[in-house]
Design a protein around this motif. Structure first.
Motif, short mmCIF file in Angstrom:
data_model
loop_
_atom_site.label_atom_id
_atom_site.label_comp_id
_atom_site.label_asym_id
_atom_site.label_seq_id
_atom_site.Cartn_x
_atom_site.Cartn_y
_atom_site.Cartn_z
N ALA A 48 0.76 -1.45 -0.58
CA ALA A 48 0.03 0.21 -0.01
C ALA A 48 1.20 1.61 -0.20
CB ALA A 48 -0.63 0.09 1.33
N ALA A 49 2.22 1.35 0.79
CA ALA A 49 2.77 2.15 0.80
C ALA A 49 3.69 1.90 -0.39
CB ALA A 49 4.17 1.90 2.01
N VAL A 50 4.01 0.97 -1.37
CA VAL A 50 4.42 1.32 -2.61
C VAL A 50 3.40 2.21 -3.61
CG1 VAL A 50 6.02 0.52 -4.42
CG2 VAL A 50 6.37 0.18 -2.08
N ALA A 51 2.51 1.54 -3.60
CA ALA A 51 1.46 2.34 -4.16
C ALA A 51 1.09 3.53 -4.20
CB ALA A 51 -0.02 1.58 -4.25
N LEU A 52 1.42 4.15 -2.30
CA LEU A 52 1.15 5.40 -2.23
C LEU A 52 2.18 6.54 -2.98
CD1 LEU A 52 -0.50 7.64 -0.62
CD2 LEU A 52 0.28 7.61 0.75
N TYR A 53 3.21 5.73 -2.94
CA TYR A 53 3.96 6.68 -3.22
C TYR A 53 3.89 6.99 -4.22
CZ TYR A 53 9.10 6.86 -5.78
OH TYR A 53 9.47 7.26 -6.63
N ALA A 54 3.44 5.96 -5.10
CA ALA A 54 4.25 5.73 -6.93
C ALA A 54 2.71 6.27 -7.61
CB ALA A 54 3.50 4.57 -7.57
N VAL A 55 1.25 6.59 -6.64
CA VAL A 55 0.22 8.31 -7.27
C VAL A 55 1.03 9.10 -6.53
CG1 VAL A 55 -2.17 9.02 -6.20
CG2 VAL A 55 -0.86 6.38 -6.94
N LEU A 56 1.63 9.72 -6.14
CA LEU A 56 1.91 10.68 -5.27
C LEU A 56 3.10 10.80 -6.06
CD1 LEU A 56 2.26 10.59 -1.25
CD2 LEU A 56 0.60 12.14 -3.15
N ARG A 57 4.37 10.33 -6.77
CA ARG A 57 5.49 10.54 -7.86
C ARG A 57 4.87 10.85 -9.01
NH1 ARG A 57 10.60 9.52 -8.33
NH2 ARG A 57 11.87 11.33 -10.26
N TYR A 58 3.54 9.89 -9.42
CA TYR A 58 3.10 9.97 -10.72
C TYR A 58 2.39 11.64 -10.80
CZ TYR A 58 -0.75 10.10 -14.75
OH TYR A 58 -1.38 10.20 -15.61
N ALA A 59 1.57 12.31 -9.42
CA ALA A 59 1.12 13.50 -10.04
C ALA A 59 2.09 14.57 -9.47
CB ALA A 59 0.19 13.54 -8.21
N SER A 60 2.52 14.40 -9.13
CA SER A 60 4.33 15.40 -8.35
C SER A 60 4.76 15.27 -10.30
CB SER A 60 5.20 15.20 -7.52
OG SER A 60 5.81 13.75 -8.12
N ASP A 61 5.19 14.50 -10.88
CA ASP A 61 5.81 14.83 -11.85
C ASP A 61 4.82 15.00 -12.85
OD1 ASP A 61 8.36 13.71 -11.25
OD2 ASP A 61 7.77 11.61 -11.99
N LEU A 62 3.73 14.84 -13.21
CA LEU A 62 2.95 15.62 -14.08
C LEU A 62 2.54 16.66 -13.82
CD1 LEU A 62 0.96 14.87 -16.67
CD2 LEU A 62 -0.91 13.81 -14.99
N SER A 63 2.65 16.93 -12.57
CA SER A 63 2.06 18.48 -12.35
C SER A 63 3.28 19.19 -12.72
CB SER A 63 2.31 18.19 -10.42
OG SER A 63 1.89 20.28 -10.26
N GLY A 64 5.24 19.22 -12.69
CA GLY A 64 5.84 19.30 -12.54
C GLY A 64 6.00 19.80 -14.26
N PHE A 65 5.95 18.59 -15.45
CA PHE A 65 5.86 18.29 -16.79
C PHE A 65 4.57 20.04 -17.69
CE2 PHE A 65 7.47 14.26 -17.05
CZ PHE A 65 9.32 14.39 -17.16
#
Length: 581
Positions: free
Chosen positions: A62-79
């Motif tokens: 679950a923690a890895v999944a949360l990290y993946a979601v947050l990383r995707y959201a932050s990378d998408l926001s950055g782009f």
């Protein structure tokens, strides 16, 4: 770095950037916490109770999944912010450049602005889109892991934490040691680019002179200097990279030795030691990447500093309560203007009544073109005042001032488009009949008729597909279409052949009819038709009066006239030197 980035971006991007940084930080913390769950997982698997690892594995997933979601959201926001920011920065830079005084655009500004508009803006975008997320992860994830290690065993946590100040010191030292080399590399890069452009532009002259080999040498020298500087830059970063690797490996070894000693002493179990080593290894990876990330950030920061310097250049101030000129007479009232340490105009007073023509002559460097630039407010005076219609040009809005003035320069720049598009710049809303009438008055219609494509013919970048005389006709047609009451002419026929000179003079006569005119001229044909002539030298008026009057005085103007006509006409002809006297 972040403060400078926000200053360059402007207030509109402050909140999106902070939101993106928050997402990046949350993703880095989630990554560190997910690794922390490996401690109970390994403890259960190696402690004789494998079934007890199930809930911890679920929590880890679950923690890895949360990290993946947050990383995707932050990378998408950055782009997204990066691409939006790039577009916004282009607009912001363009609008700011349009408000800077034209005198700011010196000989070296075009290359500088070109680099900023290309590599500079891309570097600014790369910070938020590509560099910020890895940098935040490399800093926050290890600190989160160290916090977990401190909670698990304070001795191992302190051993890992000892790396933080040393890593920070290595990064600061590397940045300082490479700063000078980075600045030199930027300068060498600019010089090499200039040599390439110079070499390409000068091909006709170089081939005619048979000196291509020498030019190749100059270009090769510039490229070799760039190569040497780049090599020095790599060597300057090498100690920092090696030092960072040694520090991380030394701390990892220290944690390993301390963990083994604690395990042998019975303070902690083998499973806990293994878990701590896994955490320490996960700290090492992002820390080792700091070397490459730091280099990218330093390069981006250099471009941001230059971009920030341009954006912080103060434009000419706009009046709070703009005034409109009551007429179109011109006046210089005790005007002094300095360029650097040099006084270009020195206490000059001069007036041009509405509807009259003033010719300004004098030697090169006398300040003739500067007078026109001050009238058009390309610069602001250091003392005195320049007035149009009795109103100081500083009290007139830029839009109103530019509407009153038509300027024709010696060097005409045309935009890469059709002849009609370049003429319409004078008044974009003009009808087709008005454009044709202005072209006919400037004798541009003769040029249009012989060009393939006619009005739709492309003039090339800078007007390169037209001759100098043809470009001047476009400029005069543009000024005629604008129909401004004040006309400024800057040596518009000084480099034309006789046929084009005659055509341009005919267009000028139509342009200046009934208008207030200030003309800088070397060709005496233009000066004769002026109502008044001033002879300028070192920013001061040496002589002034009518053409015939000044010739009778036999002063500086008369000598200038004799030299100019001697160059233009063979001695002994009826219209040779002194014929008008």
């Amino acid at each position: 770095m972040i403060r400078m980035l926000l200053r360059v971006l402007g207030d509109d991007y402050a909140w999106p950037v902070r939101r993106t940084m928050t997402l990046m930080t949350a993703a880095a913390v989630a990554e560190g916490l997910s690794y922390a769950l490996l401690v109970p997982v390994l403890r259960a698997l190696l402690g004789g109770d494998p079934a007890g690892a199930g809930p911890w594995l679920t929590a880890f997933g679950a923690a890895v999944a949360l990290y993946a979601v947050l990383r995707y959201a932050s990378d998408l926001s950055g782009f997204r912010i990066g691409t939006t920011m790039l577009r916004g920065l282009y607009h912001r830079l363009g609008e700011h450049l349009a408000r800077l005084p034209l005198g700011w655009y010196g000989a070296d500004r075009v290359g500088e602005v070109s680099v900023l508009a290309g590599r500079g803006l891309l570097s600014a975008m790369s910070v938020i889109a590509h560099l910020l997320a890895p940098f935040v992860s490399a800093c926050v994830t290890p600190l989160t892991i160290v916090a977990v290690m401190l909670a698990f065993d304070w001795r191992l946590g302190l051993a890992a934490l000892a790396a933080a100040p040393v890593v920070a010191a290595v990064q600061v030292w590397t940045a300082r040691s490479t700063a000078a080399v980075d600045a030199e590399r930027h300068e060498r890069d600019r010089q090499a680019a200039g040599r390439v452009v110079e070499y390409l532009q000068a091909q006709p002259v170089l081939r005619a002179g048979g000196r291509t080999a020498e030019r190749f040498t100059l270009l090769d020298d510039a490229l070799r200097e760039l190569q040497r500087t780049s090599r020095r830059g790599v060597l300057a970063t090498l100690p920092g990279a090696v030092g960072l690797t040694l520090v991380v490996q030394a701390v990892f070894t220290a944690v390993l030795v301390l963990g083994a000693r604690l395990a042998l002493g019975g303070s902690i179990g083998a499973a806990e030691v293994l878990a701590v080593l896994v955490l320490a290894a996960r700290c090492a990876d992002p820390l080792l990447s700091l070397s490459d990330i730091g280099g990218g950030l330093r390069a981006a920061r250099s471009e941001l500093v230059r971009l920030d310097a341009v954006l912080r250049t103060a434009p000419l101030p706009e009046p709070r309560r703009p005034q409109r000129p009551a007429g179109f007479g011109l006046e210089f009232d005790s005007v002094t203007f300095r360029h650097g340490d040099r006084t270009v105009i020195d206490g000059l007073s001069l007036s041009v009544p509405q509807g009259q023509r003033l010719a300004v002559v004098g030697p090169s460097g006398a300040g003739k073109s500067t007078l026109l630039q001050l009238l058009a407010r390309f610069h602001d005076v250091d003392a005195g005042a320049v007035r149009i219609g009795g109103v100081d040009v500083r009290a007139i809005s830029t839009e109103t001032l530019m509407a009153q003035i038509a300027v024709v320069f010696q060097d005409v720049y045309l935009f890469d488009g059709t002849i009609e598009e370049n003429v319409r710049l004078g008044r974009p809303g003009a009808g087709a009949a008005e454009v044709r009438a202005a072209a006919a008055a400037a004798r541009l219609d003769e040029v249009v008729e012989r060009l393939p494509g006619g009005w739709a013919a492309n003039v090339g970048e800078g007007g390169a597909l037209l001759s100098g005389g043809e470009r001047q006709r476009v400029a005069i047609a543009r000024a005629l279409l604008k129909d401004a009451p004040v006309v400024l002419l800057d040596e518009v026929t000084s480099a034309l052949d006789p046929v084009n000179e005659a055509a341009v003079h005919e267009g000028i006569e139509r342009l200046v009819a009934g208008r207030t005119v200030v003309m800088v001229a070397h060709r005496m044909r233009t000066v004769r038709r002026a109502d008044r002539v001033v002879f300028l030298d070192r920013g001061r008026i040496v002589e002034e009066g009518g053409h015939d009057e000044l010739l009778r005085r036999g002063g500086r103007y008369a000598a200038f006239w004799d030299i100019s006509t001697a160059v233009r006409m063979p001695a002994g002809r009826p219209d040779g030197p002194g014929a008008d006297r």
